[in-house]
Design a protein around this motif. Structure first.
Motif, PDB file in Angstrom:
ATOM      1  N   LEU A  13      -4.684 -13.876   5.240  1.00 33.06           N
ATOM      2  CA  LEU A  13      -5.011 -13.118   6.451  1.00 33.06           C
ATOM      3  C   LEU A  13      -3.863 -13.178   7.447  1.00 33.06           C
ATOM      4  N   SER A  14      -3.235 -14.373   7.520  1.00 29.38           N
ATOM      5  CA  SER A  14      -2.103 -14.518   8.430  1.00 29.38           C
ATOM      6  C   SER A  14      -0.961 -13.607   8.015  1.00 29.38           C
ATOM      7  N   ALA A  15      -0.724 -13.557   6.684  1.00 35.28           N
ATOM      8  CA  ALA A  15       0.357 -12.699   6.188  1.00 35.28           C
ATOM      9  C   ALA A  15       0.049 -11.248   6.475  1.00 35.28           C
ATOM     10  N   GLN A  16      -1.229 -10.863   6.286  1.00 36.04           N
ATOM     11  CA  GLN A  16      -1.602  -9.471   6.538  1.00 36.04           C
ATOM     12  C   GLN A  16      -1.478  -9.135   8.013  1.00 36.04           C
ATOM     13  N   THR A  17      -1.848 -10.103   8.873  1.00 39.16           N
ATOM     14  CA  THR A  17      -1.783  -9.856  10.317  1.00 39.16           C
ATOM     15  C   THR A  17      -0.340  -9.652  10.767  1.00 39.16           C
ATOM     16  N   GLN A  18       0.576 -10.429  10.140  1.00 39.64           N
ATOM     17  CA  GLN A  18       1.984 -10.329  10.520  1.00 39.64           C
ATOM     18  C   GLN A  18       2.689  -9.131   9.879  1.00 39.64           C
ATOM     19  N   ASN A  19       2.015  -8.470   8.927  1.00 41.55           N
ATOM     20  CA  ASN A  19       2.644  -7.368   8.202  1.00 41.55           C
ATOM     21  C   ASN A  19       2.474  -6.092   9.005  1.00 41.55           C
ATOM     22  N   THR A  20       3.535  -5.700   9.702  1.00 42.03           N
ATOM     23  CA  THR A  20       3.432  -4.572  10.630  1.00 42.03           C
ATOM     24  C   THR A  20       3.508  -3.217   9.951  1.00 42.03           C
ATOM     25  N   ASP A  21       3.981  -3.172   8.684  1.00 42.88           N
ATOM     26  CA  ASP A  21       4.101  -1.863   8.021  1.00 42.88           C
ATOM     27  C   ASP A  21       2.917  -1.565   7.119  1.00 42.88           C
ATOM     28  N   ASN A  22       1.910  -2.440   7.122  1.00 38.55           N
ATOM     29  CA  ASN A  22       0.678  -2.236   6.350  1.00 38.55           C
ATOM     30  C   ASN A  22       0.913  -2.177   4.845  1.00 38.55           C
ATOM     31  N   LEU A  23       2.022  -2.753   4.364  1.00 37.75           N
ATOM     32  CA  LEU A  23       2.286  -2.803   2.920  1.00 37.75           C
ATOM     33  C   LEU A  23       1.933  -4.166   2.333  1.00 37.75           C
ATOM     34  N   TYR A  24       1.661  -5.158   3.183  1.00 36.69           N
ATOM     35  CA  TYR A  24       1.239  -6.485   2.729  1.00 36.69           C
ATOM     36  C   TYR A  24       2.176  -7.017   1.652  1.00 36.69           C
ATOM     37  N   LYS A  25       3.451  -7.041   1.954  1.00 39.10           N
ATOM     38  CA  LYS A  25       4.480  -7.382   0.968  1.00 39.10           C
ATOM     39  C   LYS A  25       4.616  -8.887   0.783  1.00 39.10           C
ATOM     40  N   LYS A  26       4.993  -9.243  -0.441  1.00 40.02           N
ATOM     41  CA  LYS A  26       5.445 -10.591  -0.767  1.00 40.02           C
ATOM     42  C   LYS A  26       6.635 -10.459  -1.709  1.00 40.02           C
ATOM     43  N   THR A  27       7.470 -11.484  -1.734  1.00 38.15           N
ATOM     44  CA  THR A  27       8.569 -11.439  -2.693  1.00 38.15           C
ATOM     45  C   THR A  27       8.006 -11.568  -4.102  1.00 38.15           C
ATOM     46  N   LEU A  28       8.726 -10.990  -5.066  1.00 41.19           N
ATOM     47  CA  LEU A  28       8.281 -11.102  -6.454  1.00 41.19           C
ATOM     48  C   LEU A  28       8.220 -12.554  -6.885  1.00 41.19           C
ATOM     49  N   SER A  29       9.159 -13.352  -6.406  1.00 37.07           N
ATOM     50  CA  SER A  29       9.155 -14.774  -6.741  1.00 37.07           C
ATOM     51  C   SER A  29       7.864 -15.441  -6.290  1.00 37.07           C
TER      52      SER A  29
END
Length: 461
Positions: A13-29
């Motif tokens: 949820l924290s990651a989604q909240t901080q994701n301003t472009d609404n792509l909910y990105k994470k590194t592949l690693s």
């Protein structure tokens, strides 16, 4: 357990909240580590493979099944995994050219449903052939340079001679090879194009010299030549240029120019012109036979498969497999019918299943012409991907049978093939342009970017 789950959800949820472009990105690693933890599997990969790669909507790509999750994550990145054993995967770039066996068979069956007799097949074939030239940007063919071939001094050996030849196929672009020719022949001489595949040392290899010299000792000319940006062609182009789409166009044009030159010679028997190459040169042999009726016999070795399209752009870089609404290498091989064709397959590569499905398809196609006996398959289930002695023997037998060559000239008293009388030359003896390329003509095109200028319509990289 409950607390751990809550913390994971809180982090997401924290990651989604901080994701301003609404792509909910994470590194592949990060995502691969999550997959390994959640599904208790191992994924082998190197840091360069995952560097600077991001997964959009990362947490939303997870499913209950690990294989489905991996597909959801990796497909948009043009990546995949190969399962090495239960619970162990290896990360790879997406292999467009490698299909599951059953998928390849099903696709070939779909192609076969388009025709049911000689007339419907001929109609299909006639639609594909001109499209192959168009796909390769060879329609119309480029103007032929008005230059003479460059030919080195002849070396004479036991029953054959060798001379190196370069043919200018485009202004400043040459295809290089060595002509193995029988001694003391009478009448017209058969001719066999002998392109070299992707093995180390190219056409300078001992087995390549042995094959071509033995064909010559039996009474036929064999022209051993380099594929594009391979062998001596690397004087003009870099090794990595071979893995560009335009490589397929240039080496196909090279094959056409070789046919132009040798079929124009008075000594060539134009009714006995063949082609045989292994691996990537086997793919080249299939394509050349489909495109050019001057080839009367073909023998692709460890190459043809309904579920493998060639692992190099020189085999599938141009859209030849999109012709006719979609085709594959086995259907292209069928375009040889009813000309004699030999398929040599083995048990360790993409030809391992040739006798089960692909060869019966070709027998059916040859049957449309009443010529089932004109197509043969020599399958060597315990052998690997090479052009070894048993594969050469299969080729020799086929040439003797169909081109009426003198097999006795290369067999011992027990009737076994004897290749010991072939002289293996040093690599530089097979060069056309000198040990250091000092004899390369001054108008030589240097570099891929200058080659592209000869194909204005090309958008290859």
């Amino acid at each position: 357990m409950f607390l751990t789950a809550c913390l994971l959800n809180a982090n997401s949820l924290s990651a989604q909240t901080q994701n301003t472009d609404n792509l909910y990105k994470k590194t592949l690693s990060e995502v691969l580590k999550d997959i390994q933890t959640r599904f208790k599997v191992q994924i082998k990969y190197s840091e360069p493979q995952v560097k600077d790669k991001w997964v959009n909507y990362a947490d939303w790509r997870f499913r209950a099944d690990v294989d489905e999750t991996l597909a959801n994550v990796l497909t948009p990145l043009d990546m995949k995994v190969n399962k090495e054993k239960t619970g162990v995967y290896k990360l790879k770039e997406y292999e467009y050219y490698r299909w599951e066996v059953q998928d390849g068979w099903a696709y070939l069956d779909g192609l076969a449903s388009k025709y049911h007799d000689k007339a419907s097949w001929e109609k299909r074939k006639d639609s594909i052939k001109p499209q192959l030239y168009q796909a390769l940007q060879l329609s119309p063919l480029p103007a032929k340079p008005n230059s003479k071939p460059i030919i080195t001094l002849k070396r004479v050996f036991d029953g054959y001679s060798v001379e190196n030849i370069a043919l200018e196929i485009l202004p400043g672009v040459w295809i290089n090879g060595s002509l193995y020719k029988p001694l003391n022949t009478k009448g017209k001489i058969p001719f066999v194009l002998s392109p070299d595949g992707h093995w180390e040392k190219q056409r300078y290899r001992a087995d390549c010299q042995i094959r071509c010299a033995t064909i010559a000792r039996m009474g036929a000319m064999a022209f051993s030549y380099d594929l594009f940006a391979w062998g001596e062609s690397m004087l003009q182009f870099k090794y990595e240029d071979h893995r560009r789409s335009l490589a397929q166009t240039v080496q196909t044009l090279g094959g056409i120019r070789i046919l132009d030159y040798f079929t124009s010679l008075k000594e060539t028997d134009t009714n006995r012109v063949g082609i045989s190459g292994g691996s990537g040169a086997g793919s080249h042999s299939i394509l050349m036979t489909a495109m050019d009726a001057r080839i009367k016999l073909s023998a692709p070795v460890v190459a043809m498969s309904s579920y493998f399209y060639g692992g190099c752009p020189c085999e599938s870089g141009m859209p030849i497999h999109q012709c006719g609404g979609g085709t594959d290498n086995v259907e292209l091989a069928a375009m040889a019918a009813p000309r004699p064709q030999l398929l040599v397959s083995d048990g360790s590569d993409w030809t391992a299943h040739t006798p089960e499905h692909d060869f019966p398809y070709l027998q059916k196609m040859y049957g449309y012409y009443g010529a089932e006996n004109k197509v043969e398959n020599v399958h060597l289930p315990t052998e690997k991907h090479d052009f070894g002695i048993n594969k050469r023997i299969a080729l020799y037998d086929f040439l003797i049978k169909n081109f009426k060559l003198n097999g006795a000239a290369v067999k011992d008293k027990a009737g076994k093939y004897d290749e010991s009388k072939v002289t293996i030359e040093k690599e530089n003896a097979l060069y056309v342009f000198g040990d250091k390329g000092e004899k390369l003509p001054k108008n030589a095109v240097m570099g891929f970017e200058n080659l592209e200028k000869l194909f204005p319509q090309s958008k290859t990289k």
